[in-house]
Scaffold this motif. Sequence first.
Motif, PDB file in Angstrom:
ATOM      1  N   LYS A  24     -26.941 -22.549  -6.833  1.00 21.82           N
ATOM      2  CA  LYS A  24     -25.431 -22.306  -6.432  1.00 21.82           C
ATOM      3  C   LYS A  24     -24.673 -23.106  -7.158  1.00 21.82           C
ATOM      4  O   LYS A  24     -24.911 -24.261  -7.253  1.00 21.82           O
ATOM      5  CB  LYS A  24     -25.490 -22.459  -5.055  1.00 21.82           C
ATOM      6  N   LEU A  25     -23.476 -22.505  -7.607  1.00 19.35           N
ATOM      7  CA  LEU A  25     -22.486 -23.097  -8.334  1.00 19.35           C
ATOM      8  C   LEU A  25     -21.123 -22.699  -7.642  1.00 19.35           C
ATOM      9  O   LEU A  25     -21.104 -21.639  -7.175  1.00 19.35           O
ATOM     10  CB  LEU A  25     -22.696 -22.821  -9.700  1.00 19.35           C
TER      11      LEU A  25
ATOM     12  N   ARG B 217     -13.652 -19.141  -4.777  1.00 15.68           N
ATOM     13  CA  ARG B 217     -13.538 -20.339  -4.259  1.00 15.68           C
ATOM     14  C   ARG B 217     -14.972 -20.160  -3.206  1.00 15.68           C
ATOM     15  O   ARG B 217     -14.797 -20.639  -2.244  1.00 15.68           O
ATOM     16  CB  ARG B 217     -12.272 -20.378  -3.347  1.00 15.68           C
ATOM     17  N   ASN B 218     -15.971 -19.328  -3.680  1.00 15.88           N
ATOM     18  CA  ASN B 218     -17.071 -19.277  -2.844  1.00 15.88           C
ATOM     19  C   ASN B 218     -18.366 -20.066  -3.609  1.00 15.88           C
ATOM     20  O   ASN B 218     -18.335 -20.028  -5.008  1.00 15.88           O
ATOM     21  CB  ASN B 218     -17.476 -17.626  -2.795  1.00 15.88           C
ATOM     22  N   ILE B 219     -19.435 -20.340  -2.991  1.00 20.47           N
ATOM     23  CA  ILE B 219     -20.561 -20.747  -3.470  1.00 20.47           C
ATOM     24  C   ILE B 219     -21.457 -19.454  -3.676  1.00 20.47           C
ATOM     25  O   ILE B 219     -21.501 -18.730  -2.540  1.00 20.47           O
ATOM     26  CB  ILE B 219     -21.272 -21.780  -2.697  1.00 20.47           C
ATOM     27  N   GLU B 220     -21.860 -19.096  -4.877  1.00 21.90           N
ATOM     28  CA  GLU B 220     -22.714 -18.205  -4.690  1.00 21.90           C
ATOM     29  C   GLU B 220     -23.893 -18.210  -5.653  1.00 21.90           C
ATOM     30  O   GLU B 220     -24.021 -18.924  -6.345  1.00 21.90           O
ATOM     31  CB  GLU B 220     -21.878 -16.819  -5.764  1.00 21.90           C
ATOM     32  N   GLU B 221     -25.011 -17.478  -5.430  1.00 20.07           N
ATOM     33  CA  GLU B 221     -26.255 -17.402  -5.853  1.00 20.07           C
ATOM     34  C   GLU B 221     -26.238 -16.937  -7.418  1.00 20.07           C
ATOM     35  O   GLU B 221     -25.517 -15.959  -7.646  1.00 20.07           O
ATOM     36  CB  GLU B 221     -27.477 -16.799  -5.135  1.00 20.07           C
ATOM     37  N   LEU B 222     -26.936 -17.862  -8.342  1.00 21.30           N
ATOM     38  CA  LEU B 222     -26.942 -17.533  -9.755  1.00 21.30           C
ATOM     39  C   LEU B 222     -28.099 -16.726  -9.696  1.00 21.30           C
ATOM     40  O   LEU B 222     -29.375 -17.249  -9.753  1.00 21.30           O
ATOM     41  CB  LEU B 222     -26.712 -18.663 -10.616  1.00 21.30           C
ATOM     42  N   LYS B 223     -28.110 -15.428 -10.049  1.00 19.19           N
ATOM     43  CA  LYS B 223     -29.430 -14.606 -10.126  1.00 19.19           C
ATOM     44  C   LYS B 223     -29.164 -13.657 -11.416  1.00 19.19           C
ATOM     45  O   LYS B 223     -29.018 -12.494 -11.363  1.00 19.19           O
ATOM     46  CB  LYS B 223     -29.438 -13.747  -8.788  1.00 19.19           C
ATOM     47  N   PRO B 224     -29.298 -14.428 -12.537  1.00 20.29           N
ATOM     48  CA  PRO B 224     -29.174 -13.408 -13.634  1.00 20.29           C
ATOM     49  C   PRO B 224     -30.399 -12.595 -13.798  1.00 20.29           C
ATOM     50  O   PRO B 224     -31.516 -12.659 -13.512  1.00 20.29           O
ATOM     51  CB  PRO B 224     -28.993 -14.605 -14.829  1.00 20.29           C
TER      52      PRO B 224
ATOM     53  N   CYS C 172     -21.292 -41.140 -16.334  1.00 16.23           N
ATOM     54  CA  CYS C 172     -20.506 -39.690 -16.251  1.00 16.23           C
ATOM     55  C   CYS C 172     -21.189 -38.896 -15.261  1.00 16.23           C
ATOM     56  O   CYS C 172     -20.464 -37.928 -14.897  1.00 16.23           O
ATOM     57  CB  CYS C 172     -20.716 -39.217 -17.511  1.00 16.23           C
ATOM     58  N   LEU C 173     -22.173 -39.273 -14.637  1.00 14.08           N
ATOM     59  CA  LEU C 173     -22.752 -38.484 -13.487  1.00 14.08           C
ATOM     60  C   LEU C 173     -22.818 -39.263 -12.081  1.00 14.08           C
ATOM     61  O   LEU C 173     -23.259 -38.559 -11.316  1.00 14.08           O
ATOM     62  CB  LEU C 173     -24.270 -38.250 -13.822  1.00 14.08           C
ATOM     63  N   SER C 174     -21.925 -40.138 -12.128  1.00 16.51           N
ATOM     64  CA  SER C 174     -21.973 -40.901 -10.791  1.00 16.51           C
ATOM     65  C   SER C 174     -20.915 -40.379  -9.787  1.00 16.51           C
ATOM     66  O   SER C 174     -20.926 -40.535  -8.556  1.00 16.51           O
ATOM     67  CB  SER C 174     -21.336 -42.310 -11.228  1.00 16.51           C
ATOM     68  N   VAL C 175     -19.962 -39.453 -10.179  1.00 14.70           N
ATOM     69  CA  VAL C 175     -19.239 -38.664  -9.196  1.00 14.70           C
ATOM     70  C   VAL C 175     -19.581 -37.303  -9.557  1.00 14.70           C
ATOM     71  O   VAL C 175     -19.944 -36.788 -10.649  1.00 14.70           O
ATOM     72  CB  VAL C 175     -17.779 -39.027  -9.384  1.00 14.70           C
ATOM     73  N   HIS C 176     -19.151 -36.475  -8.685  1.00 16.75           N
ATOM     74  CA  HIS C 176     -19.092 -34.880  -8.694  1.00 16.75           C
ATOM     75  C   HIS C 176     -18.310 -34.515  -9.682  1.00 16.75           C
ATOM     76  O   HIS C 176     -17.146 -35.104 -10.257  1.00 16.75           O
ATOM     77  CB  HIS C 176     -18.704 -34.113  -7.636  1.00 16.75           C
ATOM     78  N   TYR C 177     -18.772 -33.542 -10.824  1.00 22.87           N
ATOM     79  CA  TYR C 177     -18.097 -33.145 -11.941  1.00 22.87           C
ATOM     80  C   TYR C 177     -16.736 -32.728 -11.761  1.00 22.87           C
ATOM     81  O   TYR C 177     -15.772 -32.972 -12.641  1.00 22.87           O
ATOM     82  CB  TYR C 177     -19.107 -31.976 -12.618  1.00 22.87           C
ATOM     83  N   ALA C 178     -16.341 -32.032 -10.779  1.00 24.29           N
ATOM     84  CA  ALA C 178     -15.189 -31.462 -10.743  1.00 24.29           C
ATOM     85  C   ALA C 178     -14.144 -32.778 -10.135  1.00 24.29           C
ATOM     86  O   ALA C 178     -12.913 -32.296 -10.388  1.00 24.29           O
ATOM     87  CB  ALA C 178     -15.165 -30.538  -9.400  1.00 24.29           C
ATOM     88  N   LYS C 179     -14.634 -33.888  -9.883  1.00 22.81           N
ATOM     89  CA  LYS C 179     -13.618 -34.826  -9.451  1.00 22.81           C
ATOM     90  C   LYS C 179     -13.214 -35.810 -10.754  1.00 22.81           C
ATOM     91  O   LYS C 179     -13.852 -36.033 -11.489  1.00 22.81           O
ATOM     92  CB  LYS C 179     -14.232 -35.480  -8.392  1.00 22.81           C
ATOM     93  N   PRO C 180     -11.979 -36.436 -10.680  1.00 23.72           N
ATOM     94  CA  PRO C 180     -11.490 -37.361 -11.626  1.00 23.72           C
ATOM     95  C   PRO C 180     -12.525 -38.484 -11.751  1.00 23.72           C
ATOM     96  O   PRO C 180     -13.204 -38.806 -10.597  1.00 23.72           O
ATOM     97  CB  PRO C 180     -10.217 -37.953 -11.082  1.00 23.72           C
TER      98      PRO C 180
ATOM     99  N   GLY D  25     -29.010 -28.325  -6.984  1.00 22.97           N
ATOM    100  CA  GLY D  25     -28.788 -27.146  -6.749  1.00 22.97           C
ATOM    101  C   GLY D  25     -27.635 -26.673  -6.050  1.00 22.97           C
ATOM    102  O   GLY D  25     -27.162 -25.363  -5.953  1.00 22.97           O
ATOM    103  N   ASP D  26     -27.069 -27.563  -5.497  1.00 23.55           N
ATOM    104  CA  ASP D  26     -25.621 -27.410  -4.590  1.00 23.55           C
ATOM    105  C   ASP D  26     -24.498 -27.842  -5.497  1.00 23.55           C
ATOM    106  O   ASP D  26     -23.872 -28.978  -5.366  1.00 23.55           O
ATOM    107  CB  ASP D  26     -25.750 -28.086  -3.381  1.00 23.55           C
ATOM    108  N   ASP D  27     -24.057 -27.054  -6.221  1.00 17.52           N
ATOM    109  CA  ASP D  27     -22.990 -27.129  -7.296  1.00 17.52           C
ATOM    110  C   ASP D  27     -22.928 -28.779  -8.068  1.00 17.52           C
ATOM    111  O   ASP D  27     -21.934 -29.134  -8.165  1.00 17.52           O
ATOM    112  CB  ASP D  27     -21.525 -27.298  -6.218  1.00 17.52           C
ATOM    113  N   LEU D  28     -24.244 -28.761  -8.512  1.00 21.40           N
ATOM    114  CA  LEU D  28     -24.263 -29.530  -9.397  1.00 21.40           C
ATOM    115  C   LEU D  28     -23.954 -31.078  -9.025  1.00 21.40           C
ATOM    116  O   LEU D  28     -23.127 -31.675  -9.360  1.00 21.40           O
ATOM    117  CB  LEU D  28     -23.735 -29.690 -10.791  1.00 21.40           C
TER     118      LEU D  28
END
Length: 469
Positions: free
Chosen positions: A2-3, A9-16, A289-297, A355-358
Amino acid sequence: MKLYNTLTRNIEELKPEDNAVRMYVCGVTVYDSSHIGHARTVIVFDVLRRYLMSKGYAVKFVQNFTDVDDKIINRAKAEGKKAEEISSKYIDAYFHDFGGLNVLAADVHPKATEHIAEMIGLIQGLMDKGYAYLTLNGVYFRVKKFAGYGKLSRKPVEELEAGARIEVDQSKEDPMDFALWKFSSEPPFWDSPWGRGRPGWHIECSAMALKYLGNTFEIHGGGHDLVFPHHENEIAQSESFTGAQFAKIWMHSGMVTINSQKMSKSLGNIVTIEKALERWGMNTLRLYCLSVHYAKPLNYTDELLKESAQRWRQIETCAFELASAAAGGGGGGEEVDAVKKLASESEKAFDAAMGDDLNTSLALAAFLQFVTKLNQYAASDRLTGDMAKAALPAFDRIMSILGLKVAETSPQEQKEVEEMIAARNRLRAEKRFKEADEIRKGLLARSIELMDHKGRTVWKKIERPEQQQ
């Protein structure tokens, strides 16, 4: 997996299809040294790529170099060099810096200057469809002809127009229209059906992404500062050309501040990757660099870096304790089953977070709990070979996903260290502690740290960045 999809603005399954994930990440403009902000973005997508690969996805990863730009041209003028000399210098520096951060090279690192033909073809296609037009100064894209403009930043065109830094050109039909091709007779330039000049910035990434990943691909990423106008414009021109969705999922890493201030040359607070590596080392920087969620400052402070350095010391100790124990005898009895359960639960918790939005922050917490428990076994002299072997598959997999790596030693250095430890142990047995301690200090000067246990001594090769000396 899920990303977070910033289009819906939804969480969706990545099913390539065919278990393949195609990913494009906007690279750097190569006119100067890469800094800690670049490091954060590249490390985030490196870890996403590693995680997807660990789950069995076939990942095709493309990251470009913008090697034609006014900043490059101005730098070349200032140094009395050609633009390609400047870009070549900083492309080499990029690979050196990110190699030092243990970042996997992309499957393709396309350069803008090597894809001018693709850009011209894309621009001509947009003109043929009425999405682009010719002016006295170049070729422009008709923003308001693309009905979906603003869907990435989730703002109406009127709001974007009011807040945008719009390039002044009286020949444009609309202030929001952006350049696809700019006329210029100043090198570097290329010939086109409309006249000699250079491509606009936005068309570069569309041309390279479409060439290497097709009309529609799974993930497009970059820094948060690229949402508007760069990524918004990429969507507009790409989808106008192909008639298909460009990227299924958009991911943007938050910005890095320095002691809560924006990085800027005027403030003199830009931290280059080279300087950061000298001071903190690769593993500490990756953990930071990985200590907080990637989308946050993310704020770059000594305090936060020291916290990450301490976490690395815990992980580093665990890695060497596991390797030493695994090389020794078996044993462990019921505790082997306890470690198997611990490893399984830790790996599941790590995967659930990733797996939950990295969510690397939560994933790191799960990994550190695992590490702490293993270190407790080692400190109490209860870590056996069988216990270590039960823990190592999960430990090694997580280390690989996070891109962490303990310092390596040559066979010759290993031999010398073992001989020095044997001499120290003899001196300690003879109660010649002062002389034994001198050997320990000598080993520490070589970045070798000792961990004494009953009947044996474990040693580890540690990173020796400036802040740890």
